[in-house]
Design a protein around this motif. Structure first.
Motif, PDB file in Angstrom:
ATOM      1  N   ALA A  20     -24.365 -10.589  95.552  1.00 40.72           N
ATOM      2  CA  ALA A  20     -24.318  -9.463  96.488  1.00 40.72           C
ATOM      3  C   ALA A  20     -22.968  -9.362  97.185  1.00 40.72           C
ATOM      4  O   ALA A  20     -22.597  -8.282  97.660  1.00 40.72           O
ATOM      5  N   ALA A  21     -22.226 -10.461  97.235  1.00 43.64           N
ATOM      6  CA  ALA A  21     -20.928 -10.459  97.909  1.00 43.64           C
ATOM      7  C   ALA A  21     -19.913  -9.566  97.214  1.00 43.64           C
ATOM      8  O   ALA A  21     -18.910  -9.189  97.822  1.00 43.64           O
ATOM      9  N   GLY A  22     -20.167  -9.195  95.965  1.00 41.58           N
ATOM     10  CA  GLY A  22     -19.233  -8.338  95.251  1.00 41.58           C
ATOM     11  C   GLY A  22     -19.720  -6.918  95.057  1.00 41.58           C
ATOM     12  O   GLY A  22     -19.109  -6.167  94.304  1.00 41.58           O
ATOM     13  N   LEU A  23     -20.817  -6.546  95.742  1.00 40.61           N
ATOM     14  CA  LEU A  23     -21.420  -5.231  95.529  1.00 40.61           C
ATOM     15  C   LEU A  23     -21.435  -4.403  96.804  1.00 40.61           C
ATOM     16  O   LEU A  23     -21.407  -4.950  97.911  1.00 40.61           O
ATOM     17  N   ASN A  24     -21.514  -3.084  96.638  1.00 41.89           N
ATOM     18  CA  ASN A  24     -21.694  -2.208  97.788  1.00 41.89           C
ATOM     19  C   ASN A  24     -23.187  -2.103  98.105  1.00 41.89           C
ATOM     20  O   ASN A  24     -24.024  -2.757  97.475  1.00 41.89           O
ATOM     21  N   ALA A  25     -23.540  -1.280  99.088  1.00 44.94           N
ATOM     22  CA  ALA A  25     -24.932  -1.207  99.542  1.00 44.94           C
ATOM     23  C   ALA A  25     -25.874  -0.779  98.418  1.00 44.94           C
ATOM     24  O   ALA A  25     -26.976  -1.334  98.268  1.00 44.94           O
ATOM     25  N   ASP A  26     -25.465   0.191  97.604  1.00 50.36           N
ATOM     26  CA  ASP A  26     -26.309   0.636  96.498  1.00 50.36           C
ATOM     27  C   ASP A  26     -26.503  -0.475  95.473  1.00 50.36           C
ATOM     28  O   ASP A  26     -27.604  -0.662  94.934  1.00 50.36           O
ATOM     29  N   GLY A  27     -25.430  -1.202  95.208  1.00 54.80           N
ATOM     30  CA  GLY A  27     -25.521  -2.298  94.257  1.00 54.80           C
ATOM     31  C   GLY A  27     -26.414  -3.412  94.746  1.00 54.80           C
ATOM     32  O   GLY A  27     -27.174  -4.001  93.971  1.00 54.80           O
ATOM     33  N   VAL A  28     -26.324  -3.713  96.030  1.00 58.37           N
ATOM     34  CA  VAL A  28     -27.175  -4.754  96.611  1.00 58.37           C
ATOM     35  C   VAL A  28     -28.637  -4.346  96.528  1.00 58.37           C
ATOM     36  O   VAL A  28     -29.521  -5.169  96.216  1.00 58.37           O
ATOM     37  N   ILE A  48      -9.712   3.097  84.735  1.00 59.16           N
ATOM     38  CA  ILE A  48      -9.466   1.747  85.214  1.00 59.16           C
ATOM     39  C   ILE A  48     -10.631   1.321  86.106  1.00 59.16           C
ATOM     40  O   ILE A  48     -11.480   2.136  86.477  1.00 59.16           O
ATOM     41  N   GLY A  49     -10.667   0.054  86.442  1.00 56.77           N
ATOM     42  CA  GLY A  49     -11.724  -0.461  87.284  1.00 56.77           C
ATOM     43  C   GLY A  49     -11.623   0.033  88.719  1.00 56.77           C
ATOM     44  O   GLY A  49     -10.524   0.257  89.236  1.00 56.77           O
ATOM     45  N   ARG A  50     -12.764   0.169  89.360  1.00 56.73           N
ATOM     46  CA  ARG A  50     -12.788   0.609  90.748  1.00 56.73           C
ATOM     47  C   ARG A  50     -12.278  -0.497  91.660  1.00 56.73           C
ATOM     48  O   ARG A  50     -12.382  -1.688  91.352  1.00 56.73           O
ATOM     49  N   THR A  51     -11.754  -0.108  92.817  1.00 57.03           N
ATOM     50  CA  THR A  51     -11.204  -1.078  93.763  1.00 57.03           C
ATOM     51  C   THR A  51     -11.859  -0.980  95.137  1.00 57.03           C
ATOM     52  O   THR A  51     -11.400  -1.607  96.088  1.00 57.03           O
ATOM     53  N   ASP A  52     -12.948  -0.207  95.237  1.00 57.25           N
ATOM     54  CA  ASP A  52     -13.583   0.015  96.532  1.00 57.25           C
ATOM     55  C   ASP A  52     -14.740  -0.941  96.802  1.00 57.25           C
ATOM     56  O   ASP A  52     -15.362  -0.861  97.867  1.00 57.25           O
ATOM     57  N   LEU A  53     -15.031  -1.862  95.897  1.00 51.39           N
ATOM     58  CA  LEU A  53     -16.068  -2.849  96.133  1.00 51.39           C
ATOM     59  C   LEU A  53     -15.492  -4.035  96.896  1.00 51.39           C
ATOM     60  O   LEU A  53     -14.269  -4.231  96.910  1.00 51.39           O
ATOM     61  N   PRO A  54     -16.336  -4.836  97.536  1.00 54.90           N
ATOM     62  CA  PRO A  54     -15.827  -6.027  98.236  1.00 54.90           C
ATOM     63  C   PRO A  54     -14.995  -6.893  97.289  1.00 54.90           C
ATOM     64  O   PRO A  54     -15.410  -7.185  96.163  1.00 54.90           O
TER      65      PRO A  54
END
Length: 230
Positions: free
Chosen positions: A91-99, A173-179
């Motif tokens: 969960a430390a690498g995900l945003n709220a939706d991902g969690v 490219i990969g997103r950069t807005d996640l933790p």
């Protein structure tokens, strides 16, 4: 070279199995969510023996089944230390939706496998008679790496393959807005690591189809000089 790939999990992340020509030893790259059954089938169908698991980075969709497979076959998982905490704390690498999604699909807490090796400081990793180059490529996550192999196959325009994780995809490219993401670090990686790759490199990304540097150099808008010059 034996090379097989398939997508699995909610985010359809690519998992790869690779072996040197005529060799039964192999390496698994990025076994993510629900990848284990397909990996087992590939190993059985082709009589392959895994010697290690390599992670391009630590996000759940790329390592969810890594510990399960590593412990089952008593092999090490190689990952950069900057992403190692994600093995047990996805969960430390995900945003709220991902969690929220993680809570739905994760039946039990994740844990590190018994054997973990860190890629820090390595420029080369020799495993299963394969010689991988290891190149730090932060931006999507702090511990993202590129894993490269020389290739002598049917495509005369390709002499090297690079497992690019979520750094660069076909057309994106990969997103950069996640933790753990960093847009400035990603721009430096694109400028200093991706763009210098020769046109003869095939990119095997963490999501979507394979591509080549020759194609991405002219077709990927994120690799334009204005995008990577900062």
């Amino acid at each position: 070279m034996f090379l097989a790939s398939f997508a699995s999990g909610h985010w359809q992340a690519n998992c790869y199995v690779v072996a040197a020509p005529g060799v039964s030893d192999c390496v698994v790259v990025d076994p993510g969510q629900d990848a284990a059954p397909s990996v087992r089938r590939l190993l059985s169908d082709h009589q392959l023996k895994p010697k290690g698991i390599l992670a391009t980075h630590g996000h759940f969709d790329h390592v969810a089944n890594a510990a399960e497979l590593a412990d089952e076959f008593n092999i090490p998982l190689w990952i950069h230390s900057a992403d190692r905490d994600l093995l047990s704390e996805p969960a430390a690498g995900l945003n709220a939706d991902g969690v929220a999604l993680l809570r739905q699909v994760l039946k039990e807490p994740l844990a590190e496998p018994a054997r973990v090796e860190e890629l820090d400081g390595l420029t080369e990793l020799n495993i299963a008679r394969l010689r991988f180059s290891v190149t730090p490529a932060p931006g999507h996550t702090e511990g993202s790496v590129l894993l490269g192999l020389d290739y002598n196959g049917r495509n005369p325009g390709v002499n090297r393959i690079v497992f690019s994780g979520d750094v660069v995809f076909a057309g994106s490219i990969g997103r950069t807005d996640l933790p753990g993401g960093d847009a400035r670090a990603m721009a430096r990686t694109l400028r200093d690591v991706i763009l210098p790759l020769p046109d003869s490199v095939a990119l095997l990304p963490g999501h979507g189809p394979q591509t080549t540097m020759a194609h991405e150099r002219v077709a990927n808008p994120h690799l334009a000089p204005a995008s990577v010059g900062r």
